[in-house]
Scaffold this motif. Structure first.
Motif, short mmCIF file in Angstrom:
data_model
loop_
_atom_site.label_atom_id
_atom_site.label_comp_id
_atom_site.label_asym_id
_atom_site.label_seq_id
_atom_site.Cartn_x
_atom_site.Cartn_y
_atom_site.Cartn_z
N PHE A 57 10.68 4.12 3.64
CA PHE A 57 11.44 5.26 3.10
C PHE A 57 10.55 6.44 2.73
CE2 PHE A 57 10.20 3.28 -0.87
CZ PHE A 57 10.11 4.32 -1.78
N THR A 58 9.27 6.20 2.48
CA THR A 58 8.38 7.31 2.09
C THR A 58 7.95 8.17 3.28
OG1 THR A 58 6.42 5.90 2.29
CG2 THR A 58 7.47 6.02 0.11
N GLU A 59 8.19 7.72 4.49
CA GLU A 59 7.78 8.48 5.67
C GLU A 59 8.51 9.81 5.80
OE1 GLU A 59 7.95 5.95 9.15
OE2 GLU A 59 6.90 4.37 8.07
N ILE A 88 0.84 -1.20 0.00
CA ILE A 88 0.00 0.00 0.00
C ILE A 88 0.87 1.24 0.00
CG2 ILE A 88 -1.63 1.33 1.40
CD1 ILE A 88 -2.85 -1.50 2.17
N LYS A 89 1.92 1.26 0.83
CA LYS A 89 2.82 2.41 0.86
C LYS A 89 3.52 2.61 -0.49
CE LYS A 89 3.81 2.82 5.77
NZ LYS A 89 3.34 4.18 5.95
N PHE A 119 2.36 1.70 -3.50
CA PHE A 119 1.37 2.25 -4.43
C PHE A 119 1.13 3.74 -4.14
CE2 PHE A 119 -0.37 -2.20 -5.13
CZ PHE A 119 -0.13 -2.22 -6.50
N GLU A 120 1.05 4.09 -2.87
CA GLU A 120 0.87 5.51 -2.50
C GLU A 120 2.05 6.35 -2.98
OE1 GLU A 120 -1.90 4.92 1.49
OE2 GLU A 120 0.28 5.05 1.73
N TYR A 121 3.24 5.78 -2.89
CA TYR A 121 4.44 6.49 -3.35
C TYR A 121 4.38 6.74 -4.86
CZ TYR A 121 9.33 7.24 -4.62
OH TYR A 121 10.51 7.73 -5.15
N TYR A 122 4.03 5.71 -5.63
CA TYR A 122 3.96 5.90 -7.08
C TYR A 122 2.86 6.88 -7.45
CZ TYR A 122 7.31 2.14 -7.51
OH TYR A 122 8.45 1.38 -7.41
N LYS A 123 1.75 6.83 -6.75
CA LYS A 123 0.68 7.82 -7.01
C LYS A 123 1.21 9.22 -6.72
CE LYS A 123 -4.04 9.26 -6.01
NZ LYS A 123 -3.74 10.69 -5.99
N SER A 124 1.95 9.37 -5.61
CA SER A 124 2.46 10.70 -5.26
C SER A 124 3.43 11.23 -6.30
CB SER A 124 3.11 10.68 -3.87
OG SER A 124 4.40 10.10 -3.90
N LEU A 125 4.26 10.35 -6.89
CA LEU A 125 5.16 10.80 -7.96
C LEU A 125 4.35 11.30 -9.15
CD1 LEU A 125 7.88 7.99 -7.98
CD2 LEU A 125 8.09 10.31 -7.05
N GLY A 126 3.29 10.57 -9.49
CA GLY A 126 2.42 11.03 -10.56
C GLY A 126 1.74 12.34 -10.21
N ASP A 127 1.21 12.42 -9.00
CA ASP A 127 0.53 13.65 -8.55
C ASP A 127 1.46 14.86 -8.64
OD1 ASP A 127 -1.79 12.22 -7.89
OD2 ASP A 127 -1.33 12.16 -5.74
N ASN A 157 1.96 -7.72 -7.12
CA ASN A 157 3.30 -7.46 -7.66
C ASN A 157 3.24 -7.11 -9.14
OD1 ASN A 157 4.50 -7.97 -5.20
ND2 ASN A 157 5.06 -10.06 -5.71
N ARG A 158 2.45 -7.85 -9.90
CA ARG A 158 2.33 -7.61 -11.34
C ARG A 158 1.85 -6.18 -11.60
NH1 ARG A 158 -1.25 -11.17 -15.70
NH2 ARG A 158 -1.34 -9.54 -17.29
N GLN A 159 0.81 -5.79 -10.89
CA GLN A 159 0.25 -4.46 -11.15
C GLN A 159 1.16 -3.36 -10.61
OE1 GLN A 159 -1.80 -6.32 -13.38
NE2 GLN A 159 -2.26 -4.16 -13.36
N MET A 160 1.80 -3.60 -9.48
CA MET A 160 2.71 -2.57 -8.95
C MET A 160 3.83 -2.28 -9.95
SD MET A 160 4.90 -2.40 -5.41
CE MET A 160 3.53 -3.04 -4.48
#
Length: 183
Positions: free
Chosen positions: A179-181, A9-10, A12-20, A127-130
């Motif tokens: 690491f995203t914290e 979850i963290k 996925f949140e990190y990749y979303k944040s890079l996109g955002d 894993n595949r989707q991440m």
């Protein structure tokens, strides 16, 4: 919660944040720019990611991840009319993903789900989707950096700042944390 699920979850949140953070730097015109004929603009990449997310994560424990209603080829035709529409779609895809995976329990991880009739454990599907989303978010960030040039606001350690960054990290006590914290 299982550490794998929490970590996923963290991530996925990190990749979303890079996109955002990339999308926030770009105009609608920049989001629609194709560098070559038949290349994908950021807008098209987002349309594809969203189509994939909605298909893969809607009822993913009980239905095949490639839904009959998905029109994958249409995902590569830019049809967004505004940045707001694009951002709404982007967030809808991510919301679908998080709604699907946040309630998962340890016992769900070894369940078999299907994507195009190919069986995957839930772990394998995550894993595949991440990796798929990381691949495309990397494209979005790279294209954003090309579009902004010298006006790009870096999303990671700035060039020439590695020593400062490491000094800050090593000044903290050792401890388990994602690491995203600290971002």
């Amino acid at each position: 919660m299982n550490s794998y699920l929490a970590s996923s979850i963290k991530q996925f949140e990190y990749y979303k944040s890079l996109g955002d953070k990339t999308l926030s730097q770009l105009t609608f015109k920049e989001l629609k720019k194709e560098f070559e004929d038949d290349s994908n603009s950021i807008s098209i990449i987002i349309k594809h990611i969203v189509g994939n997310m909605l298909s893969r994560w809607t009822n993913f424990l009980t239905e095949d991840g490639e839904k009959e209603w998905r029109q994958r080829d249409e995902e590569f035709v830019d049809s967004f009319h505004s940045k707001e529409e694009l951002l709404n779609a982007w967030n809808k895809g991510w919301d679908c993903l998080f709604t699907a995976i946040k309630p998962l329990k340890d016992e769900d991880l070894e369940r078999i789900i299907y994507i195009r009739n190919q069986g995957h454990t839930v772990v394998e599907a995550i894993n595949r989707q991440m990796m798929h989303y990381a691949y495309h978010v990397g494209q979005i960030v790279f294209l954003g950096k090309l579009l902004k040039g010298k006006d790009w606001q870096t999303l990671s350690i700035a060039k020439g700042k590695s020593k400062d960054y490491n000094q800050e990290k090593f000044a903290k006590d050792k401890g388990k944390r994602h690491f995203t914290e600290d971002l």
